[in-house]
Write a protein that holds these residues in place. Sequence first.
Motif, PDB file in Angstrom:
ATOM      1  N   THR A   1       1.188  -1.387  -0.044  1.00  0.00           N
ATOM      2  CA  THR A   1      -0.006   0.092  -0.013  1.00  0.00           C
ATOM      3  C   THR A   1       0.665   1.348   0.217  1.00  0.00           C
ATOM      4  OG1 THR A   1      -1.975  -0.607   1.358  1.00  0.00           O
ATOM      5  CG2 THR A   1      -2.051   1.202   1.181  1.00  0.00           C
ATOM      6  N   SER A   2       1.533   1.217   0.570  1.00  0.00           N
ATOM      7  CA  SER A   2       2.742   2.504   0.802  1.00  0.00           C
ATOM      8  C   SER A   2       3.724   2.649  -0.260  1.00  0.00           C
ATOM      9  CB  SER A   2       3.172   2.573   2.132  1.00  0.00           C
ATOM     10  OG  SER A   2       2.917   2.299   3.565  1.00  0.00           O
ATOM     11  N   ALA A   3       3.891   1.539  -1.027  1.00  0.00           N
ATOM     12  CA  ALA A   3       4.833   1.487  -1.964  1.00  0.00           C
ATOM     13  C   ALA A   3       4.466   1.667  -3.065  1.00  0.00           C
ATOM     14  CB  ALA A   3       5.682  -0.361  -1.819  1.00  0.00           C
ATOM     15  N   ILE A   4       3.164   1.573  -3.232  1.00  0.00           N
ATOM     16  CA  ILE A   4       2.294   2.010  -4.321  1.00  0.00           C
ATOM     17  C   ILE A   4       1.930   4.245  -4.235  1.00  0.00           C
ATOM     18  CG2 ILE A   4       0.007   2.099  -5.734  1.00  0.00           C
ATOM     19  CD1 ILE A   4       0.372  -1.464  -5.559  1.00  0.00           C
ATOM     20  N   GLN A   5       1.301   4.034  -3.147  1.00  0.00           N
ATOM     21  CA  GLN A   5       1.176   5.685  -3.280  1.00  0.00           C
ATOM     22  C   GLN A   5       2.691   6.590  -3.329  1.00  0.00           C
ATOM     23  OE1 GLN A   5      -0.117   5.302   0.558  1.00  0.00           O
ATOM     24  NE2 GLN A   5      -2.198   5.051   1.338  1.00  0.00           N
ATOM     25  N   GLU A   6       3.685   5.667  -2.836  1.00  0.00           N
ATOM     26  CA  GLU A   6       4.250   6.197  -2.898  1.00  0.00           C
ATOM     27  C   GLU A   6       4.851   6.266  -4.769  1.00  0.00           C
ATOM     28  OE1 GLU A   6       7.685   9.311  -1.798  1.00  0.00           O
ATOM     29  OE2 GLU A   6       5.753   8.017  -0.774  1.00  0.00           O
ATOM     30  N   ILE A   7       4.426   5.551  -5.214  1.00  0.00           N
ATOM     31  CA  ILE A   7       5.397   5.584  -6.763  1.00  0.00           C
ATOM     32  C   ILE A   7       4.092   6.673  -7.142  1.00  0.00           C
ATOM     33  CG2 ILE A   7       4.743   3.946  -8.450  1.00  0.00           C
ATOM     34  CD1 ILE A   7       5.648   1.508  -7.108  1.00  0.00           C
ATOM     35  N   TYR A   8       2.819   6.740  -7.590  1.00  0.00           N
ATOM     36  CA  TYR A   8       2.131   7.758  -7.240  1.00  0.00           C
ATOM     37  C   TYR A   8       3.553   8.976  -7.294  1.00  0.00           C
ATOM     38  CZ  TYR A   8      -1.176   4.485  -9.190  1.00  0.00           C
ATOM     39  OH  TYR A   8      -1.881   4.337 -10.598  1.00  0.00           O
ATOM     40  N   VAL A   9       3.594   9.368  -5.854  1.00  0.00           N
ATOM     41  CA  VAL A   9       4.281  10.313  -5.593  1.00  0.00           C
ATOM     42  C   VAL A   9       5.366  10.505  -6.829  1.00  0.00           C
ATOM     43  CG1 VAL A   9       5.776  11.706  -4.284  1.00  0.00           C
ATOM     44  CG2 VAL A   9       3.467  10.259  -3.208  1.00  0.00           C
ATOM     45  N   LEU A  10       5.426   9.731  -6.802  1.00  0.00           N
ATOM     46  CA  LEU A  10       7.295   9.745  -7.880  1.00  0.00           C
ATOM     47  C   LEU A  10       6.653  10.000  -9.267  1.00  0.00           C
ATOM     48  CD1 LEU A  10      10.173   9.182  -8.380  1.00  0.00           C
ATOM     49  CD2 LEU A  10       9.674   7.009  -8.657  1.00  0.00           C
ATOM     50  N   TYR A  11       5.640   9.751  -9.610  1.00  0.00           N
ATOM     51  CA  TYR A  11       5.111   9.778 -11.122  1.00  0.00           C
ATOM     52  C   TYR A  11       5.069  11.075 -11.130  1.00  0.00           C
ATOM     53  CZ  TYR A  11       3.979   5.094 -12.173  1.00  0.00           C
ATOM     54  OH  TYR A  11       4.289   3.754 -12.322  1.00  0.00           O
ATOM     55  N   GLU A  12       4.150  12.017  -9.949  1.00  0.00           N
ATOM     56  CA  GLU A  12       3.504  13.306  -9.956  1.00  0.00           C
ATOM     57  C   GLU A  12       5.258  14.250 -10.464  1.00  0.00           C
ATOM     58  OE1 GLU A  12       1.109  15.889 -10.582  1.00  0.00           O
ATOM     59  OE2 GLU A  12       0.617  13.818 -10.932  1.00  0.00           O
ATOM     60  N   LEU A  13       6.119  14.066  -9.077  1.00  0.00           N
ATOM     61  CA  LEU A  13       7.309  14.461  -9.322  1.00  0.00           C
ATOM     62  C   LEU A  13       8.130  14.611 -11.111  1.00  0.00           C
ATOM     63  CD1 LEU A  13       8.821  13.394  -6.342  1.00  0.00           C
ATOM     64  CD2 LEU A  13       7.744  15.525  -6.209  1.00  0.00           C
ATOM     65  N   TRP A  14       8.004  13.457 -10.963  1.00  0.00           N
ATOM     66  CA  TRP A  14       8.734  13.385 -12.878  1.00  0.00           C
ATOM     67  C   TRP A  14       8.248  14.164 -13.686  1.00  0.00           C
ATOM     68  CZ3 TRP A  14      13.770  11.563 -14.621  1.00  0.00           C
ATOM     69  CH2 TRP A  14      13.070  11.356 -15.372  1.00  0.00           C
ATOM     70  N   LYS A  15       6.515  13.984 -13.664  1.00  0.00           N
ATOM     71  CA  LYS A  15       5.815  14.881 -14.293  1.00  0.00           C
ATOM     72  C   LYS A  15       6.377  16.265 -14.851  1.00  0.00           C
ATOM     73  CE  LYS A  15       1.825  15.646 -13.744  1.00  0.00           C
ATOM     74  NZ  LYS A  15       0.222  15.380 -13.365  1.00  0.00           N
ATOM     75  N   HIS A  16       6.422  16.545 -13.204  1.00  0.00           N
ATOM     76  CA  HIS A  16       7.214  17.825 -12.906  1.00  0.00           C
ATOM     77  C   HIS A  16       8.489  18.050 -13.476  1.00  0.00           C
ATOM     78  CE1 HIS A  16       2.670  19.115 -12.180  1.00  0.00           C
ATOM     79  NE2 HIS A  16       2.705  18.822 -11.498  1.00  0.00           N
ATOM     80  N   LEU A  17       9.522  17.186 -13.590  1.00  0.00           N
ATOM     81  CA  LEU A  17      10.886  17.418 -13.711  1.00  0.00           C
ATOM     82  C   LEU A  17      10.970  18.072 -14.637  1.00  0.00           C
ATOM     83  CD1 LEU A  17      13.570  16.536 -11.903  1.00  0.00           C
ATOM     84  CD2 LEU A  17      13.763  14.921 -14.150  1.00  0.00           C
ATOM     85  N   GLY A  18      11.767  19.410 -14.788  1.00  0.00           N
ATOM     86  CA  GLY A  18      11.954  20.157 -15.871  1.00  0.00           C
ATOM     87  C   GLY A  18      11.669  21.174 -16.145  1.00  0.00           C
ATOM     88  N   LYS A  19      10.154  20.975 -16.084  1.00  0.00           N
ATOM     89  CA  LYS A  19       8.765  22.405 -15.883  1.00  0.00           C
ATOM     90  C   LYS A  19       9.583  23.121 -14.243  1.00  0.00           C
ATOM     91  CE  LYS A  19       5.177  19.706 -17.504  1.00  0.00           C
ATOM     92  NZ  LYS A  19       3.353  19.122 -16.841  1.00  0.00           N
ATOM     93  N   GLY A  20       9.317  24.761 -14.773  1.00  0.00           N
ATOM     94  CA  GLY A  20       9.001  25.528 -14.317  1.00  0.00           C
ATOM     95  C   GLY A  20      10.561  26.200 -14.495  1.00  0.00           C
TER      96      GLY A  20
END
Length: 123
Positions: A104-123
């Motif tokens: 459960t915690s691993a999957i939650q953290e994977i989704y956090v990672l997806y979001e962080l990756w999506k914002h990498l390089g923006k801004g």
Amino acid sequence: MKRRLLVYGFPVLIIALSVVVMTSGKVVKHPLKEDDHFIEQVKQVHTNVTEKQWGKAEDSIKQAIDTYDSIVNRVQFSVERELIYDIHVSLARIHGCIVTRDDTSAIQEIYVLYELWKHLGKG
């Protein structure tokens, strides 16, 4: 003419090069070679955790961490340092969740990672 080129041309060239490097994060985060597919490796971790294949998940997260470490060398000058650190922390948490077999915690953290990756390089 040479003096004018040195006085005006060189500084303009340096500034232009700096701007290119500082805004290239979104481009250089993408794979440049065959074994450089970070987000695909994270998706494999996600699949392994979902299917509770803990050995494969641990191998996959280690590979993803190694790949991310090589990507950091490319993007370190064009993205925020805090975002790089947040992704490192997220990978460490995922690895910890896999070791403790906390899906459960691993999957939650994977989704956090997806979001962080999506914002990498923006801004």
